[in-house]
Design an enzyme around this catalytic site. Structure first.
Site, PDB file in Angstrom:
ATOM      1  N   ASP A 302     -65.183 -11.065  73.688  1.00 44.57           N
ATOM      2  CA  ASP A 302     -65.836 -12.377  73.618  1.00 44.57           C
ATOM      3  C   ASP A 302     -67.279 -12.283  73.117  1.00 44.57           C
ATOM      4  O   ASP A 302     -67.902 -13.301  72.811  1.00 44.57           O
ATOM      5  CB  ASP A 302     -65.814 -13.054  74.992  1.00 44.57           C
ATOM      6  N   LYS A 329     -58.770 -16.669  68.553  1.00 44.16           N
ATOM      7  CA  LYS A 329     -59.588 -17.233  69.636  1.00 44.16           C
ATOM      8  C   LYS A 329     -59.773 -18.737  69.412  1.00 44.16           C
ATOM      9  O   LYS A 329     -59.029 -19.343  68.658  1.00 44.16           O
ATOM     10  CB  LYS A 329     -60.921 -16.493  69.712  1.00 44.16           C
TER      11      LYS A 329
HETATM   12  C1  S3P Z   1     -59.645 -13.738  79.205  1.00 39.35           C
HETATM   13  C2  S3P Z   1     -59.129 -12.812  78.358  1.00 39.35           C
HETATM   14  C3  S3P Z   1     -59.510 -12.694  76.941  1.00 39.35           C
HETATM   15  C4  S3P Z   1     -60.820 -13.413  76.668  1.00 39.35           C
HETATM   16  C5  S3P Z   1     -60.853 -14.788  77.267  1.00 39.35           C
HETATM   17  C6  S3P Z   1     -60.686 -14.687  78.783  1.00 39.35           C
HETATM   18  C7  S3P Z   1     -59.178 -13.773  80.606  1.00 39.35           C
HETATM   19  O1  S3P Z   1     -58.504 -13.264  76.141  1.00 39.35           O
HETATM   20  O2  S3P Z   1     -61.030 -13.508  75.268  1.00 39.35           O
HETATM   21  O3  S3P Z   1     -62.078 -15.417  76.986  1.00 39.35           O
HETATM   22  O4  S3P Z   1     -59.817 -14.417  81.451  1.00 39.35           O
HETATM   23  O5  S3P Z   1     -58.138 -13.146  80.894  1.00 39.35           O
HETATM   24  P1  S3P Z   1     -57.227 -12.397  75.632  1.00 39.35           P
HETATM   25  O6  S3P Z   1     -56.532 -11.950  76.821  1.00 39.35           O
HETATM   26  O7  S3P Z   1     -56.404 -13.345  74.813  1.00 39.35           O
HETATM   27  O8  S3P Z   1     -57.839 -11.306  74.807  1.00 39.35           O
END
Ligand code: S3P
Length: 416
Positions: A302, A329
């Site tokens: 992120d 994203k």
């Molecule tokens: C998150 C996982 C990440 C991250 C998102 C929050 C989470 O996404 O980018 O902002 O809280 O599990 P991904 O699992 O799709 O990478």
């Protein structure tokens, strides 16, 4: 002009979602202090209210009462939040109720096959068009599964863990790369039988009610990243951040910056309910360039938009590869980072799975499209500090998705 001050931040978004979503495994009152004030986390709370969960909110303190989920009377709106959508599908599938889940335009274009496929292997009945939201979940009993999660995603892993807790038999998962582990830490603390060995996770179905919690959510390191970045690239800056979540799976950004010669010191470090927390100090630094590969990405996924801006001020050529996930994203972040940085004079080349940046670049004025993506808008709010020319961002309301206090906090520490 310099970034100076001592601040603490609202609670981590990932942990805040989980403190709400895990309440159906408990009975009676759970209390959450310093919950994230962003719209995403409120989307999660509203979805749970629609499933019969009771909750009160008073500013940053939330009470949430554990009870069985009941079938919602209307489709559940996840807004812009991928974490809400993916974790909720797993929770609902494991709890054998019928529900439909939908989201806004951006969320409706994000891939859901990554959760649909393994959940269907477990016996879930899911109806969707081409594996995008909306998804209709039809109540059915799940079996345990042995499954290799091929995309590095904590949302997928957490979705499957929640479903596995409601299955008939144990499940075994293997992650391709280790991702944030708040789900495992918190559920284990609540008494769930989850065994973690590196990238291997075993989940036993829950036969009992899990323990209640009274949690203070540590400050969000992904929100902190914007101020850490500002302090590193604005001369004479010196900033103290208190009470920041310091889980190793979340601070890849800080580890990478230190490799680039960033002056970031840990003043104090402690543990709260299994999670590491720290006070840190950041000062302006002469940064070197760096090459990042796939293994560096999950722990800073992120933070890559603000990282790109920081790299534009480092000395030399920075390469980011193995970051294809950025295309899935809130916006296609490879495109949003590259197009926007080019518009303000940064030398950047787009790659299929990342980008190459030549630093140090002289940032100029220019027009920025946020693509309604909170982390893109905040990155370019920080870019404004690097130039006296005008940077115009088309829409910054999206900042409220994760960090409504962003502009006030920046004003507080920006001594211009
Ligand atoms: C998150 C996982 C990440 C991250 C998102 C929050 C989470 O996404 O980018 O902002 O809280 O599990 P991904 O699992 O799709 O990478």
């Amino acid at each position: 002009m310099a970034i100076k001050g001592v601040i603490s931040l609202p609670g981590d978004k990932s942990i805040s979602h989980r403190t709400l979503l895990f309440s159906p495994f408990t009975r009676g009152k759970n209390i959450i202090h310093n919950i994230s004030t962003g719209l995403d986390v409120e989307s999660t709370r509203q979805c749970l209210l629609n499933c019969g969960i009771k909750s009160n909110k008073n500013k940053q303190i939330v009470e949430i009462f554990g009870s069985e989920l009941s079938e919602p009377k209307k489709p559940l709106d996840c807004g812009n939040s991928g974490t809400t959508a993916r974790l909720l599908v797993g929770l609902i599938a494991g709890n054998q109720i019928n529900a439909t889940i939908f989201g806004d335009k951006s969320l409706s274009s994000r891939p859901m096959n990554r959760i649909i496929k393994p959940l269907e292997h477990m016996g879930a009945k899911l109806v969707s068009k081409k594996s995008f939201l909306p998804i209709e979940i039809l109540s059915s009993k799940l079996n345990g599964i042995n499954y290799k999660i091929t995309v590095a995603s904590a949302q997928v892993k957490s979705c499957l863990i929640l479903a596995a807790l409601g299955a008939k038999s144990p499940s075994h998962f293997k992650e391709v790369l280790k991702t944030r582990d708040h789900t495992e830490i918190m559920l284990k603390n609540m008494g769930a039988e989850i065994l973690v060995n590196g990238k291997y996770i075993e989940v036993l179905p829950t036969k009992k009610i899990l323990k209640n919690y009274d949690i203070t959510v540590p400050g969000d390191p992904s929100s902190a990243a914007f101020f850490i970045g500002a302090a590193l690239i604005i001369p004479n800056s010196n900033l103290i951040l208190k009470n920041i979540l310091f889980n190793p799976s979340r601070i890849g950004f800080i580890r990478v910056l230190k490799r680039m010669n960033a002056q970031i010191q840990v003043i104090k470090k402690w543990k709260e309910l299994g999670e590491l927390v720290a006070d840190i100090q950041i000062s302006y630094s002469q940064l070197n360039s760096i090459d990042l590969k796939s293994k560096d990405i999950p722990a800073m996924i992120d933070e890559l938009p603000i990282f790109a801006l920081i790299a534009s001020q480092a000395d030399g050529i920075t390469t980011v590869k193995g970051a294809k996930e950025l295309r899935h994203k809130e916006s296609d972040r490879i495109k949003s980072i590259c197009n926007n940085l080019k518009n303000i004079g940064v030398k950047i080349i787009e790659l299929k799975d990342g980008f190459v940046i030549e630093g140090p670049s002289n940032v100029t004025g220019g027009k920025i499209k946020s693509f309604n993506d909170h982390r893109i808008a905040m990155t370019f709010e920080i870019a404004k500090l690097l130039t006296s020319e005008n940077i115009i961002i088309n829409n910054t309301d999206c900042i409220n998705i994760s960090f409504p206090e962003f502009k006030d906090t920046l004003n507080k520490i920006n001594n211009s």
